[in-house]
Design a protein around this motif. Structure first.
Motif, PDB file in Angstrom:
ATOM      1  N   SER A  67      24.788 -69.350 103.527  1.00 33.94           N
ATOM      2  CA  SER A  67      26.241 -69.208 103.419  1.00 33.94           C
ATOM      3  C   SER A  67      26.661 -68.228 104.511  1.00 33.94           C
ATOM      4  CB  SER A  67      26.614 -68.684 102.030  1.00 33.94           C
ATOM      5  OG  SER A  67      26.361 -67.293 101.949  1.00 33.94           O
ATOM      6  N   PRO A  68      27.936 -67.925 104.643  1.00 30.04           N
ATOM      7  CA  PRO A  68      28.327 -66.926 105.644  1.00 30.04           C
ATOM      8  C   PRO A  68      27.751 -65.533 105.406  1.00 30.04           C
ATOM      9  CG  PRO A  68      30.207 -68.281 105.043  1.00 30.04           C
ATOM     10  CD  PRO A  68      29.111 -68.635 104.082  1.00 30.04           C
ATOM     11  N   THR A  69      27.174 -65.279 104.212  1.00 27.76           N
ATOM     12  CA  THR A  69      26.699 -63.926 103.891  1.00 27.76           C
ATOM     13  C   THR A  69      25.208 -63.829 103.585  1.00 27.76           C
ATOM     14  OG1 THR A  69      27.310 -64.236 101.559  1.00 27.76           O
ATOM     15  CG2 THR A  69      28.951 -63.231 103.021  1.00 27.76           C
ATOM     16  N   TYR A  70      24.503 -64.938 103.434  1.00 32.84           N
ATOM     17  CA  TYR A  70      23.079 -64.847 103.101  1.00 32.84           C
ATOM     18  C   TYR A  70      22.327 -66.077 103.612  1.00 32.84           C
ATOM     19  CZ  TYR A  70      24.099 -68.195  99.337  1.00 32.84           C
ATOM     20  OH  TYR A  70      24.502 -69.306  98.636  1.00 32.84           O
ATOM     21  N   ILE A  71      21.006 -65.905 103.731  1.00 35.50           N
ATOM     22  CA  ILE A  71      20.094 -66.987 104.088  1.00 35.50           C
ATOM     23  C   ILE A  71      18.927 -66.944 103.112  1.00 35.50           C
ATOM     24  CG2 ILE A  71      18.588 -67.976 105.857  1.00 35.50           C
ATOM     25  CD1 ILE A  71      20.285 -66.525 107.959  1.00 35.50           C
ATOM     26  N   HIS A  72      18.732 -68.011 102.342  1.00 31.28           N
ATOM     27  CA  HIS A  72      17.618 -68.100 101.408  1.00 31.28           C
ATOM     28  C   HIS A  72      16.602 -69.111 101.924  1.00 31.28           C
ATOM     29  CE1 HIS A  72      20.202 -66.543  97.785  1.00 31.28           C
ATOM     30  NE2 HIS A  72      19.862 -65.591  98.640  1.00 31.28           N
ATOM     31  N   VAL A  73      15.368 -68.666 102.099  1.00 33.30           N
ATOM     32  CA  VAL A  73      14.310 -69.526 102.619  1.00 33.30           C
ATOM     33  C   VAL A  73      13.633 -70.277 101.468  1.00 33.30           C
ATOM     34  CG1 VAL A  73      12.132 -69.581 103.901  1.00 33.30           C
ATOM     35  CG2 VAL A  73      13.950 -67.987 104.558  1.00 33.30           C
ATOM     36  N   LYS A  74      13.360 -71.560 101.700  1.00 36.79           N
ATOM     37  CA  LYS A  74      12.736 -72.413 100.701  1.00 36.79           C
ATOM     38  C   LYS A  74      11.583 -73.182 101.324  1.00 36.79           C
ATOM     39  CE  LYS A  74      16.101 -71.540  97.724  1.00 36.79           C
ATOM     40  NZ  LYS A  74      15.907 -70.831  96.443  1.00 36.79           N
ATOM     41  N   ASP A  75      10.616 -73.552 100.497  1.00 39.26           N
ATOM     42  CA  ASP A  75       9.580 -74.486 100.946  1.00 39.26           C
ATOM     43  C   ASP A  75      10.130 -75.905 100.862  1.00 39.26           C
ATOM     44  OD1 ASP A  75       7.592 -72.592 101.455  1.00 39.26           O
ATOM     45  OD2 ASP A  75       6.973 -72.557  99.346  1.00 39.26           O
ATOM     46  N   MET A  76       9.887 -76.681 101.889  1.00 39.39           N
ATOM     47  CA  MET A  76      10.315 -78.073 101.862  1.00 39.39           C
ATOM     48  C   MET A  76       9.486 -78.870 100.859  1.00 39.39           C
ATOM     49  SD  MET A  76      10.806 -78.721 105.963  1.00 39.39           S
ATOM     50  CE  MET A  76      10.743 -80.517 105.760  1.00 39.39           C
ATOM     51  N   LEU A  77      10.105 -79.862 100.252  1.00 37.64           N
ATOM     52  CA  LEU A  77       9.390 -80.743  99.343  1.00 37.64           C
ATOM     53  C   LEU A  77       8.409 -81.616 100.121  1.00 37.64           C
ATOM     54  CD1 LEU A  77      12.292 -81.933  96.997  1.00 37.64           C
ATOM     55  CD2 LEU A  77      10.682 -80.049  96.640  1.00 37.64           C
ATOM     56  N   SER A  78       7.366 -82.037  99.434  1.00 37.55           N
ATOM     57  CA  SER A  78       6.384 -82.920 100.060  1.00 37.55           C
ATOM     58  C   SER A  78       6.959 -84.316 100.223  1.00 37.55           C
ATOM     59  CB  SER A  78       5.113 -82.977  99.221  1.00 37.55           C
ATOM     60  OG  SER A  78       5.415 -83.480  97.915  1.00 37.55           O
TER      61      SER A  78
END
Length: 348
Positions: free
Chosen positions: A235-246
């Protein structure tokens, strides 16, 4: 099928993606931050060479897609349209519709041009640094700077997939950037997807190969580096890192399909809430002609012409981050339309 080919044949070069083992300096876009560089990154990766094979050329229509590889004779000298499918509109910086090519066949794309795609509509561009980008359905993209490095694009809505060629080890600055209202994405050689929603204001990123630097546009701080298999919701205020799905497994798709529609199914992917299937004319899935979405891994592609296709299925998580995809080839031979056949038969 409304496909505009700029050359006599679709010729797309084979190219490699590499991140050098030496330190990589990432250039920072001009935001509120004053940091001179993104970060120093050290990562060893082997060279991954990928070639694009077309499945649409009539001269090859009776051969299996894997039986040939066609390459562009030279790099692109200007950013140009490779192919468009469906309702694709090109608009200049003054709000006037325009053609993407000139009468002599050269590119008519300029800085500030806007590209809009409708439902089931796609466009594929090749930039002057030999990056390929596929603009998916319902997308609004501005070509902010396509005449000199770094190439800069502004995505306000929709989905863009990029295949960025590797840079020389001596080139420390990123030569390709995509900006959304939330973030700036800078890369040196990678394959990644970015989707921005005007409704939520969020940007979703998926990195299939290489490395992408994600920088908030309205807040200072170090960028978040996404490597292979990583995604992010920002979003304009945060970045959340995720693992991509297989990638989906056990895809049910015969080498030859003769049904009225092309049905693709697979086993459900853990944590997936949405699935996407695309049909393209090349094995790198850049020349997309149809796509479908659904909440189950059983999707139907409609309106495909007779011919060879590369079909790609992927899963999307609850955050909107798209996972890895599995690619299959198929010779699609739909039954003839009896009404059209009768109409042609009765013509004088």
């Amino acid at each position: 099928m409304n496909i505009h080919i700029l050359k006599k044949y679709i010729l797309v070069c084979g190219f490699g993606l590499i991140l050098c083992g030496s330190s990589i300096g990432w250039a920072q876009e001009n935001t509120a931050c004053t940091v001179d560089s993104f970060a120093t990154v050290e990562q060893n990766q082997s060279i991954v060479k990928k070639k694009i094979r077309t499945a649409s050329q009539k001269r090859f229509i009776r051969r299996k897609p894997s039986a040939y590889v066609v390459q562009m004779p030279r790099p692109a000298l200007e950013t140009r349209l490779i192919m468009s499918e469906g309702d694709v509109t090109f608009i200049n910086q003054f709000g006037q519709n325009k053609l993407p090519t000139k009468s002599d066949g050269s590119s008519n794309l300029m800085d500030g041009d806007r590209i809009r795609t409708g439902a089931q509509s796609f466009a594929t561009l090749q930039t002057k640094n030999d990056t390929f980008l596929t603009i998916a359905s319902n997308t609004d993209l501005v070509l902010s700077n396509i005449k000199q490095s770094p190439i800069q694009l502004e995505l306000s809505q929709g989905n863009v997939e990029s295949l960025v060629t590797k840079q020389k080890a001596t080139e420390r600055k990123s030569n390709y950037q995509i900006k959304t209202p939330a973030v700036t994405l800078s890369v040196r050689g990678t394959r990644f997807k970015v989707m921005h929603s005007q409704n939520s204001g969020n940007t979703n990123v998926s990195v299939e190969d290489g490395l992408v630097a994600v920088q908030l546009r309205q807040a200072c701080g170090q960028p978040v580096l996404l490597g292979e298999g990583k995604g992010a919701v920002a979003s304009p205020t945060y970045i959340h890192v995720k693992d991509m799905l297989s990638e989906p497994v056990d895809i049910a798709l015969s080498p030859v399909e003769k049904s009225k529609t092309l049905e693709v199914s697979a086993k459900p992917v853990l944590n997936a809430v949405l699935y996407r299937v695309q049909a393209s004319l090349d094995e790198s899935a850049l020349l997309v002609v149809k796509e479908a979405h659904g909440t189950t891994p059983k999707l139907v592609l409609e309106g495909l012409d007779n011919g060879y296709y590369f079909v790609r299925l992927s899963a999307i998580d609850a955050n909107g981050v798209e996972g890895f995809s599995d690619l299959r080839t198929v010779l699609y031979q739909p039954p003839p339309n009896s009404d059209l056949w009768l109409e042609d038969f009765l013509k004088p």
